[in-house]
Design a protein around this motif. Structure first.
Motif, PDB file in Angstrom:
ATOM      1  N   PRO A  26       0.824  -1.211   0.000  1.00 36.25           N
ATOM      2  CA  PRO A  26       0.000   0.000   0.000  1.00 36.25           C
ATOM      3  C   PRO A  26       0.861   1.265   0.000  1.00 36.25           C
ATOM      4  O   PRO A  26       1.791   1.405   0.791  1.00 36.25           O
ATOM      5  CB  PRO A  26      -0.804  -0.110   1.298  1.00 36.25           C
ATOM      6  N   LEU A  27       0.546   2.168  -0.919  1.00 36.25           N
ATOM      7  CA  LEU A  27       1.253   3.430  -1.089  1.00 36.25           C
ATOM      8  C   LEU A  27       0.340   4.555  -0.604  1.00 36.25           C
ATOM      9  O   LEU A  27      -0.800   4.659  -1.062  1.00 36.25           O
ATOM     10  CB  LEU A  27       1.583   3.635  -2.576  1.00 36.25           C
ATOM     11  N   THR A  28       0.810   5.367   0.330  1.00 37.67           N
ATOM     12  CA  THR A  28       0.010   6.495   0.806  1.00 37.67           C
ATOM     13  C   THR A  28      -0.055   7.540  -0.298  1.00 37.67           C
ATOM     14  O   THR A  28       0.970   8.026  -0.769  1.00 37.67           O
ATOM     15  CB  THR A  28       0.612   7.105   2.084  1.00 37.67           C
ATOM     16  N   ILE A  29      -1.284   7.879  -0.718  1.00 38.64           N
ATOM     17  CA  ILE A  29      -1.452   8.851  -1.807  1.00 38.64           C
ATOM     18  C   ILE A  29      -1.987  10.186  -1.299  1.00 38.64           C
ATOM     19  O   ILE A  29      -1.925  11.181  -2.017  1.00 38.64           O
ATOM     20  CB  ILE A  29      -2.334   8.291  -2.934  1.00 38.64           C
ATOM     21  N   ALA A  30      -2.517  10.234  -0.082  1.00 37.30           N
ATOM     22  CA  ALA A  30      -2.983  11.490   0.523  1.00 37.30           C
ATOM     23  C   ALA A  30      -3.143  11.288   2.014  1.00 37.30           C
ATOM     24  O   ALA A  30      -3.578  10.219   2.452  1.00 37.30           O
ATOM     25  CB  ALA A  30      -4.301  11.938  -0.088  1.00 37.30           C
ATOM     26  N   THR A  31      -2.782  12.309   2.777  1.00 36.87           N
ATOM     27  CA  THR A  31      -2.926  12.275   4.231  1.00 36.87           C
ATOM     28  C   THR A  31      -3.813  13.438   4.641  1.00 36.87           C
ATOM     29  O   THR A  31      -3.607  14.576   4.207  1.00 36.87           O
ATOM     30  CB  THR A  31      -1.552  12.393   4.917  1.00 36.87           C
ATOM     31  N   ALA A  32      -4.804  13.151   5.480  1.00 33.62           N
ATOM     32  CA  ALA A  32      -5.747  14.180   5.913  1.00 33.62           C
ATOM     33  C   ALA A  32      -5.038  15.240   6.755  1.00 33.62           C
ATOM     34  O   ALA A  32      -4.074  14.957   7.464  1.00 33.62           O
ATOM     35  CB  ALA A  32      -6.874  13.551   6.724  1.00 33.62           C
ATOM     36  N   GLY A  33      -5.548  16.472   6.669  1.00 37.71           N
ATOM     37  CA  GLY A  33      -5.033  17.562   7.488  1.00 37.71           C
ATOM     38  C   GLY A  33      -5.404  17.356   8.959  1.00 37.71           C
ATOM     39  O   GLY A  33      -6.134  16.418   9.305  1.00 37.71           O
ATOM     40  N   GLN A  57      -7.951   2.376  -0.524  1.00 34.44           N
ATOM     41  CA  GLN A  57      -8.404   2.096   0.835  1.00 34.44           C
ATOM     42  C   GLN A  57      -8.130   3.281   1.755  1.00 34.44           C
ATOM     43  O   GLN A  57      -7.266   4.102   1.486  1.00 34.44           O
ATOM     44  CB  GLN A  57      -7.748   0.835   1.377  1.00 34.44           C
ATOM     45  N   LEU A  58      -8.913   3.333   2.840  1.00 40.73           N
ATOM     46  CA  LEU A  58      -8.742   4.346   3.877  1.00 40.73           C
ATOM     47  C   LEU A  58      -8.022   3.687   5.036  1.00 40.73           C
ATOM     48  O   LEU A  58      -8.378   2.586   5.458  1.00 40.73           O
ATOM     49  CB  LEU A  58     -10.108   4.876   4.321  1.00 40.73           C
ATOM     50  N   SER A  59      -6.990   4.351   5.537  1.00 35.76           N
ATOM     51  CA  SER A  59      -6.169   3.792   6.608  1.00 35.76           C
ATOM     52  C   SER A  59      -6.160   4.745   7.797  1.00 35.76           C
ATOM     53  O   SER A  59      -6.169   5.962   7.634  1.00 35.76           O
ATOM     54  CB  SER A  59      -4.739   3.589   6.087  1.00 35.76           C
ATOM     55  N   GLY A  60      -6.155   4.182   8.989  1.00 38.55           N
ATOM     56  CA  GLY A  60      -6.112   4.986  10.209  1.00 38.55           C
ATOM     57  C   GLY A  60      -5.874   4.098  11.412  1.00 38.55           C
ATOM     58  O   GLY A  60      -5.484   2.933  11.270  1.00 38.55           O
ATOM     59  N   THR A  61      -6.140   4.625  12.609  1.00 36.77           N
ATOM     60  CA  THR A  61      -5.930   3.849  13.832  1.00 36.77           C
ATOM     61  C   THR A  61      -6.843   2.635  13.892  1.00 36.77           C
ATOM     62  O   THR A  61      -6.576   1.679  14.613  1.00 36.77           O
ATOM     63  CB  THR A  61      -6.159   4.724  15.075  1.00 36.77           C
ATOM     64  N   SER A 116      -5.519   8.346   6.118  1.00 34.28           N
ATOM     65  CA  SER A 116      -4.838   8.550   4.843  1.00 34.28           C
ATOM     66  C   SER A 116      -5.465   7.634   3.805  1.00 34.28           C
ATOM     67  O   SER A 116      -6.095   6.627   4.137  1.00 34.28           O
ATOM     68  CB  SER A 116      -3.334   8.276   4.978  1.00 34.28           C
ATOM     69  N   LEU A 117      -5.306   8.013   2.556  1.00 34.26           N
ATOM     70  CA  LEU A 117      -5.729   7.170   1.438  1.00 34.26           C
ATOM     71  C   LEU A 117      -4.525   6.409   0.939  1.00 34.26           C
ATOM     72  O   LEU A 117      -3.427   6.972   0.833  1.00 34.26           O
ATOM     73  CB  LEU A 117      -6.304   8.016   0.300  1.00 34.26           C
ATOM     74  N   GLU A 118      -4.719   5.149   0.642  1.00 30.35           N
ATOM     75  CA  GLU A 118      -3.640   4.303   0.129  1.00 30.35           C
ATOM     76  C   GLU A 118      -4.109   3.612  -1.144  1.00 30.35           C
ATOM     77  O   GLU A 118      -5.298   3.394  -1.330  1.00 30.35           O
ATOM     78  CB  GLU A 118      -3.258   3.229   1.149  1.00 30.35           C
ATOM     79  N   MET A 119      -3.148   3.266  -1.989  1.00 28.10           N
ATOM     80  CA  MET A 119      -3.463   2.535  -3.214  1.00 28.10           C
ATOM     81  C   MET A 119      -2.413   1.456  -3.449  1.00 28.10           C
ATOM     82  O   MET A 119      -1.245   1.638  -3.137  1.00 28.10           O
ATOM     83  CB  MET A 119      -3.530   3.488  -4.412  1.00 28.10           C
ATOM     84  N   PHE A 136      -2.889  11.115  -8.781  1.00 27.12           N
ATOM     85  CA  PHE A 136      -3.026  12.529  -8.441  1.00 27.12           C
ATOM     86  C   PHE A 136      -4.270  12.721  -7.575  1.00 27.12           C
ATOM     87  O   PHE A 136      -5.348  12.277  -7.949  1.00 27.12           O
ATOM     88  CB  PHE A 136      -3.145  13.374  -9.710  1.00 27.12           C
ATOM     89  N   VAL A 137      -4.103  13.374  -6.425  1.00 25.31           N
ATOM     90  CA  VAL A 137      -5.205  13.623  -5.510  1.00 25.31           C
ATOM     91  C   VAL A 137      -5.283  15.130  -5.276  1.00 25.31           C
ATOM     92  O   VAL A 137      -4.270  15.771  -4.996  1.00 25.31           O
ATOM     93  CB  VAL A 137      -4.987  12.905  -4.159  1.00 25.31           C
ATOM     94  N   ASN A 138      -6.487  15.685  -5.403  1.00 21.94           N
ATOM     95  CA  ASN A 138      -6.697  17.111  -5.163  1.00 21.94           C
ATOM     96  C   ASN A 138      -7.831  17.318  -4.180  1.00 21.94           C
ATOM     97  O   ASN A 138      -8.841  16.613  -4.231  1.00 21.94           O
ATOM     98  CB  ASN A 138      -7.032  17.837  -6.472  1.00 21.94           C
ATOM     99  N   GLY A 139      -7.657  18.289  -3.309  1.00 20.00           N
ATOM    100  CA  GLY A 139      -8.678  18.618  -2.331  1.00 20.00           C
ATOM    101  C   GLY A 139      -8.244  19.813  -1.514  1.00 20.00           C
ATOM    102  O   GLY A 139      -7.421  20.605  -1.935  1.00 20.00           O
ATOM    103  N   GLU A 140      -8.813  19.923  -0.322  1.00 19.35           N
ATOM    104  CA  GLU A 140      -8.419  20.994   0.589  1.00 19.35           C
ATOM    105  C   GLU A 140      -8.599  20.529   2.019  1.00 19.35           C
ATOM    106  O   GLU A 140      -9.344  19.588   2.300  1.00 19.35           O
ATOM    107  CB  GLU A 140      -9.195  22.271   0.312  1.00 19.35           C
ATOM    108  N   ASN A 141      -7.888  21.189   2.928  1.00 19.42           N
ATOM    109  CA  ASN A 141      -7.929  20.815   4.344  1.00 19.42           C
ATOM    110  C   ASN A 141      -8.938  21.657   5.105  1.00 19.42           C
ATOM    111  O   ASN A 141      -9.135  22.828   4.806  1.00 19.42           O
ATOM    112  CB  ASN A 141      -6.536  20.980   4.973  1.00 19.42           C
ATOM    113  N   TYR A 142      -9.566  21.023   6.086  1.00 19.08           N
ATOM    114  CA  TYR A 142     -10.466  21.744   6.998  1.00 19.08           C
ATOM    115  C   TYR A 142      -9.632  22.403   8.078  1.00 19.08           C
ATOM    116  O   TYR A 142      -8.545  21.995   8.380  1.00 19.08           O
ATOM    117  CB  TYR A 142     -11.460  20.781   7.639  1.00 19.08           C
TER     118      TYR A 142
END
Length: 142
Positions: A26-33, A57-61, A116-119, A136-142
Motif C-alpha cells: 500500500p502506497l500512501t497517496i494522501a494524508t488528511a489535514g 483504501q482508507l487507513s487509520g488507527t 490517509s488514502l492508500e493505493m 493525483f489527488v486534489n482537495g483541501e484541508n479543513y
C-alpha cells in the motif's frame, strides 16, 4: 465544539508513483489535514499495457478499510486519445464518491483527521512489468 467545518485555505494536492516492482505494498497517496480534508478528485495515469486492478483504501488507527477496486484502463493518460482514469467519475465508485456534493454540485469525499488514502494493485491483475501508475489527488484541508 464547532457546528460546521471551516476550510483553512490550504490546498491538499499530491502526486504519487506506484511502480510495478512494489505494487502490492500500500502506497500512501494522501494524508488528511489536522482537522480532516475534503477530496475532490483522484486520477490515475499509467503506462501499463494491462488494465491493472487498483485498490483504494482508507487507513487509520482503526486499521484499513477498502473503498473500491477499479481496473484502470491500460495506457490511460499516457497514450494520446486515452483519457486519464477518474475515480470520481467511474460508476463503480459512485456509491462513495458521488453521494456528497457541495453547494455547486461538485462531488467530494471527506477524510477524517488521522486518516490517509492508500493505493496498491491486487494480485488478480497487476500493472505490467516495468510500468508505473501516477496517482493525483486534489482537495483541501479543513
Amino acid at each position: 465544539m464547532a457546528t460546521s467545518l471551516t476550510f483553512t485555505g490550504t490546498l491538499l494536492a499530491s502526486a504519487s508513483l506506484l511502480v510495478s516492482g512494489s505494487q502490492t505494498t500500500p502506497l500512501t497517496i494522501a494524508t488528511a489535514g489536522a482537522n480532516g480534508s475534503r477530496i475532490y478528485s483522484i486520477a490515475v495515469q499509467t503506462n501499463s499495457t494491462t488494465a491493472g486492478n487498483h485498490v483504494l483504501q482508507l487507513s487509520g488507527t482503526f486499521g484499513r478499510a477498502r473503498i473500491c477496486t477499479l481496473a484502470v484502463t491500460a495506457n490511460s493518460g499516457y497514450n494520446a486519445g486515452t483519457a486519464i482514469y477518474d475515480y470520481f467519475g467511474n460508476a463503480a465508485g459512485a456509491g462513495v464518491f458521488q453521494k456528497q456534493k457541495d453547494a455547486n454540485g461538485v462531488p467530494y469525499f471527506n477524510m477524517p483527521a488521522g486518516t490517509s488514502l492508500e493505493m496498491f494493485t491486487s494480485a488478480s491483475t497487476f500493472i505490467s512489468t516495468g510500468a508505473t501508475s501516477s496517482i493525483f489527488v486534489n482537495g483541501e484541508n479543513y
